[in-house]
Motif scaffolding. Structure first.
Motif, PDB file in Angstrom:
ATOM      1  N   ARG A 267       0.828  -1.203   0.000  1.00  0.00           N
ATOM      2  CA  ARG A 267       0.000   0.000   0.000  1.00  0.00           C
ATOM      3  C   ARG A 267       0.868   1.262   0.000  1.00  0.00           C
ATOM      4  O   ARG A 267       0.514   2.269  -0.620  1.00  0.00           O
ATOM      5  CB  ARG A 267      -0.927  -0.004   1.219  1.00  0.00           C
ATOM      6  CG  ARG A 267      -1.917   1.168   1.231  1.00  0.00           C
ATOM      7  CD  ARG A 267      -2.855   1.064   2.421  1.00  0.00           C
ATOM      8  NE  ARG A 267      -3.806  -0.026   2.241  1.00  0.00           N
ATOM      9  CZ  ARG A 267      -3.790  -1.174   2.907  1.00  0.00           C
ATOM     10  NH1 ARG A 267      -2.838  -1.377   3.807  1.00  0.00           N
ATOM     11  NH2 ARG A 267      -4.697  -2.102   2.688  1.00  0.00           N
ATOM     12  N   ALA A 268       2.003   1.184   0.695  1.00  0.00           N
ATOM     13  CA  ALA A 268       2.899   2.339   0.766  1.00  0.00           C
ATOM     14  C   ALA A 268       3.865   2.406  -0.413  1.00  0.00           C
ATOM     15  O   ALA A 268       4.666   3.340  -0.513  1.00  0.00           O
ATOM     16  CB  ALA A 268       3.693   2.288   2.073  1.00  0.00           C
ATOM     17  N   GLY A 269       3.804   1.413  -1.286  1.00  0.00           N
ATOM     18  CA  GLY A 269       4.664   1.406  -2.463  1.00  0.00           C
ATOM     19  C   GLY A 269       6.075   0.920  -2.198  1.00  0.00           C
ATOM     20  O   GLY A 269       7.010   1.276  -2.927  1.00  0.00           O
ATOM     21  N   HIS A 270       6.241   0.081  -1.149  1.00  0.00           N
ATOM     22  CA  HIS A 270       7.562  -0.415  -0.786  1.00  0.00           C
ATOM     23  C   HIS A 270       7.681  -1.912  -1.039  1.00  0.00           C
ATOM     24  O   HIS A 270       6.683  -2.634  -1.085  1.00  0.00           O
ATOM     25  CB  HIS A 270       7.846  -0.128   0.690  1.00  0.00           C
ATOM     26  CG  HIS A 270       7.753   1.316   1.051  1.00  0.00           C
ATOM     27  ND1 HIS A 270       8.361   2.316   0.316  1.00  0.00           N
ATOM     28  CD2 HIS A 270       7.097   1.949   2.071  1.00  0.00           C
ATOM     29  CE1 HIS A 270       8.107   3.484   0.868  1.00  0.00           C
ATOM     30  NE2 HIS A 270       7.326   3.297   1.932  1.00  0.00           N
TER      31      HIS A 270
ATOM     32  N   PRO B  26       9.808   9.505   3.929  1.00  0.00           N
ATOM     33  CA  PRO B  26       9.960  10.499   5.005  1.00  0.00           C
ATOM     34  C   PRO B  26       8.909  10.362   6.097  1.00  0.00           C
ATOM     35  O   PRO B  26       9.119  10.824   7.225  1.00  0.00           O
ATOM     36  CB  PRO B  26       9.831  11.835   4.277  1.00  0.00           C
ATOM     37  CG  PRO B  26       9.098  11.530   3.010  1.00  0.00           C
ATOM     38  CD  PRO B  26       9.506  10.139   2.626  1.00  0.00           C
ATOM     39  N   SER B  27       7.793   9.733   5.795  1.00  0.00           N
ATOM     40  CA  SER B  27       6.735   9.574   6.796  1.00  0.00           C
ATOM     41  C   SER B  27       6.946   8.341   7.670  1.00  0.00           C
ATOM     42  O   SER B  27       6.156   8.083   8.579  1.00  0.00           O
ATOM     43  CB  SER B  27       5.366   9.473   6.108  1.00  0.00           C
ATOM     44  OG  SER B  27       5.261   8.274   5.361  1.00  0.00           O
ATOM     45  N   ALA B  28       8.014   7.591   7.391  1.00  0.00           N
ATOM     46  CA  ALA B  28       8.260   6.351   8.130  1.00  0.00           C
ATOM     47  C   ALA B  28       9.589   6.394   8.878  1.00  0.00           C
ATOM     48  O   ALA B  28      10.211   5.365   9.106  1.00  0.00           O
ATOM     49  CB  ALA B  28       8.234   5.172   7.166  1.00  0.00           C
ATOM     50  N   ARG B  29      10.013   7.596   9.268  1.00  0.00           N
ATOM     51  CA  ARG B  29      11.321   7.715   9.918  1.00  0.00           C
ATOM     52  C   ARG B  29      11.402   6.936  11.224  1.00  0.00           C
ATOM     53  O   ARG B  29      12.413   6.315  11.534  1.00  0.00           O
ATOM     54  CB  ARG B  29      11.628   9.194  10.175  1.00  0.00           C
ATOM     55  CG  ARG B  29      11.933   9.963   8.886  1.00  0.00           C
ATOM     56  CD  ARG B  29      12.110  11.441   9.148  1.00  0.00           C
ATOM     57  NE  ARG B  29      12.388  12.165   7.910  1.00  0.00           N
ATOM     58  CZ  ARG B  29      12.381  13.481   7.800  1.00  0.00           C
ATOM     59  NH1 ARG B  29      12.121  14.226   8.873  1.00  0.00           N
ATOM     60  NH2 ARG B  29      12.643  14.060   6.643  1.00  0.00           N
ATOM     61  N   ARG B  30      10.338   6.973  12.018  1.00  0.00           N
ATOM     62  CA  ARG B  30      10.354   6.220  13.283  1.00  0.00           C
ATOM     63  C   ARG B  30      10.428   4.725  13.026  1.00  0.00           C
ATOM     64  O   ARG B  30      11.144   3.988  13.717  1.00  0.00           O
ATOM     65  CB  ARG B  30       9.109   6.536  14.109  1.00  0.00           C
ATOM     66  CG  ARG B  30       9.210   7.830  14.905  1.00  0.00           C
ATOM     67  CD  ARG B  30       8.223   7.819  16.053  1.00  0.00           C
ATOM     68  NE  ARG B  30       6.846   7.557  15.619  1.00  0.00           N
ATOM     69  CZ  ARG B  30       5.855   7.221  16.427  1.00  0.00           C
ATOM     70  NH1 ARG B  30       6.078   7.066  17.725  1.00  0.00           N
ATOM     71  NH2 ARG B  30       4.642   7.027  15.966  1.00  0.00           N
ATOM     72  N   LEU B  31       9.670   4.261  12.047  1.00  0.00           N
ATOM     73  CA  LEU B  31       9.681   2.849  11.691  1.00  0.00           C
ATOM     74  C   LEU B  31      11.070   2.397  11.245  1.00  0.00           C
ATOM     75  O   LEU B  31      11.557   1.341  11.649  1.00  0.00           O
ATOM     76  CB  LEU B  31       8.672   2.582  10.568  1.00  0.00           C
ATOM     77  CG  LEU B  31       7.218   2.346  10.972  1.00  0.00           C
ATOM     78  CD1 LEU B  31       6.307   2.500   9.763  1.00  0.00           C
ATOM     79  CD2 LEU B  31       7.068   0.953  11.579  1.00  0.00           C
ATOM     80  N   VAL B  32      11.693   3.214  10.408  1.00  0.00           N
ATOM     81  CA  VAL B  32      13.008   2.867   9.868  1.00  0.00           C
ATOM     82  C   VAL B  32      14.069   2.900  10.964  1.00  0.00           C
ATOM     83  O   VAL B  32      14.890   1.982  11.093  1.00  0.00           O
ATOM     84  CB  VAL B  32      13.390   3.810   8.710  1.00  0.00           C
ATOM     85  CG1 VAL B  32      14.834   3.577   8.267  1.00  0.00           C
ATOM     86  CG2 VAL B  32      12.432   3.613   7.537  1.00  0.00           C
ATOM     87  N   ALA B  33      14.054   3.955  11.784  1.00  0.00           N
ATOM     88  CA  ALA B  33      15.028   4.069  12.868  1.00  0.00           C
ATOM     89  C   ALA B  33      14.870   2.907  13.853  1.00  0.00           C
ATOM     90  O   ALA B  33      15.861   2.316  14.312  1.00  0.00           O
ATOM     91  CB  ALA B  33      14.861   5.399  13.591  1.00  0.00           C
TER      92      ALA B  33
ATOM     93  N   ALA C 193      13.740  -1.278   2.762  1.00  0.00           N
ATOM     94  CA  ALA C 193      12.597  -1.048   1.875  1.00  0.00           C
ATOM     95  C   ALA C 193      11.895   0.279   2.154  1.00  0.00           C
ATOM     96  O   ALA C 193      11.400   0.933   1.238  1.00  0.00           O
ATOM     97  CB  ALA C 193      11.603  -2.196   2.002  1.00  0.00           C
ATOM     98  N   TRP C 194      11.884   0.705   3.418  1.00  0.00           N
ATOM     99  CA  TRP C 194      11.132   1.899   3.819  1.00  0.00           C
ATOM    100  C   TRP C 194      12.016   3.127   4.036  1.00  0.00           C
ATOM    101  O   TRP C 194      11.522   4.193   4.379  1.00  0.00           O
ATOM    102  CB  TRP C 194      10.369   1.621   5.112  1.00  0.00           C
ATOM    103  CG  TRP C 194       9.198   0.699   4.957  1.00  0.00           C
ATOM    104  CD1 TRP C 194       9.231  -0.631   4.648  1.00  0.00           C
ATOM    105  CD2 TRP C 194       7.803   1.027   5.124  1.00  0.00           C
ATOM    106  NE1 TRP C 194       7.958  -1.157   4.622  1.00  0.00           N
ATOM    107  CE2 TRP C 194       7.077  -0.158   4.913  1.00  0.00           C
ATOM    108  CE3 TRP C 194       7.129   2.199   5.455  1.00  0.00           C
ATOM    109  CZ2 TRP C 194       5.682  -0.196   5.006  1.00  0.00           C
ATOM    110  CZ3 TRP C 194       5.743   2.165   5.551  1.00  0.00           C
ATOM    111  CH2 TRP C 194       5.031   0.976   5.321  1.00  0.00           C
ATOM    112  N   ARG C 195      13.325   3.001   3.840  1.00  0.00           N
ATOM    113  CA  ARG C 195      14.258   4.060   4.249  1.00  0.00           C
ATOM    114  C   ARG C 195      14.047   5.383   3.527  1.00  0.00           C
ATOM    115  O   ARG C 195      14.385   6.446   4.054  1.00  0.00           O
ATOM    116  CB  ARG C 195      15.705   3.603   4.061  1.00  0.00           C
ATOM    117  CG  ARG C 195      16.141   3.411   2.612  1.00  0.00           C
ATOM    118  CD  ARG C 195      17.523   2.779   2.539  1.00  0.00           C
ATOM    119  NE  ARG C 195      18.051   2.713   1.186  1.00  0.00           N
ATOM    120  CZ  ARG C 195      17.694   1.825   0.281  1.00  0.00           C
ATOM    121  NH1 ARG C 195      16.781   0.909   0.583  1.00  0.00           N
ATOM    122  NH2 ARG C 195      18.226   1.829  -0.935  1.00  0.00           N
ATOM    123  N   ALA C 196      13.500   5.354   2.311  1.00  0.00           N
ATOM    124  CA  ALA C 196      13.325   6.585   1.547  1.00  0.00           C
ATOM    125  C   ALA C 196      11.982   7.262   1.813  1.00  0.00           C
ATOM    126  O   ALA C 196      11.688   8.317   1.238  1.00  0.00           O
ATOM    127  CB  ALA C 196      13.468   6.296   0.050  1.00  0.00           C
TER     128      ALA C 196
END
Length: 205
Positions: free
Chosen positions: A76-79, A132-139, A127-130
């Motif tokens: 859904r998020a395109g990742h 910007p709305s998923a910074r907490r998830l990525v970190a 997959a999600w690193r790019a």
């Protein structure tokens, strides 16, 4: 936007495993959470063998449902959704470890196959690193990936039984092994909650 209830199965898997490890150990006389491995709770001839197998199969089912939710959210998020398949691999490993109790030859095969599933936090972060709305998830995923690999390194010290590190770890090997489970299943719980919150905060939710 409707929240995906499959995401709560990540935290549920973590809670079920933790409850099983703590609760079922009381069925095994003299068992030590500090020194002994988790597999010894459900090994052959253990009074907790059947409940242990049922618990791990329950964890496996939770992980499969969670994997489906993560795959859906990633798409859904395109990742890339490869991390979801790694979570699915962990489900198969967990089920196999539970069904084929130690010292069955397949027990260690399924146990070693968990190394595949342990890479899910890395796959998710990449997959999600790019986004910007998923910074907490990525970190969060990067941090837990680092903890997972630190725990893996400590666990692998058991293969080098002549090394000085093993002599330090051996008395607390049960805790070292549990640190790996805590890191990976903690990631599942955290990602499940964060993805759930992400869906809740989305327009139209």
């Amino acid at each position: 936007m409707t929240r995906d209830k499959r995401l709560i199965f990540g935290p549920l898997a973590a809670v079920l495993l933790a409850a099983g490890i703590v609760g079922l150990a009381f069925m095994v006389p003299g068992y030590s959470q500090i020194r002994q491995t988790v597999s010894e709770i459900g090994e052959m001839d253990s009074p907790a063998r059947i409940p242990f197998a049922v618990t791990l199969c329950g964890v496996a089912v939770c992980l499969l449902v969670f994997a489906a939710g993560v795959r859906s959210e990633s798409k859904r998020a395109g990742h890339n959704a490869f991390c979801a398949y790694l979570i699915g691999c962990m489900a198969l490993s967990a089920g196999g470890v539970g069904i084929f109790a130690f010292p069955h030859p397949l027990h260690n095969v399924f146990g070693e196959s968990e190394l595949i599933g342990y890479q899910a936090p890395l796959a998710f972060a990449l997959a999600w690193r790019a986004d910007p709305s998923a910074r907490r998830l990525v970190a969060f995923s990067w941090a837990l990936f680092a903890l997972v690999w630190l725990s893996i390194a400590l666990n692998l010290s058991s293969l080098l039984r002549q090394a000085a590190l093993w002599s330090e770890i051996k008395p607390v090997y049960g805790l070292v092994q549990r640190s790996l489970f805590a890191a990976w299943f903690g990631w599942c719980a955290g990602v499940g909650v964060l993805l759930w919150q992400r869906r809740s905060a989305a327009p139209g939710s």
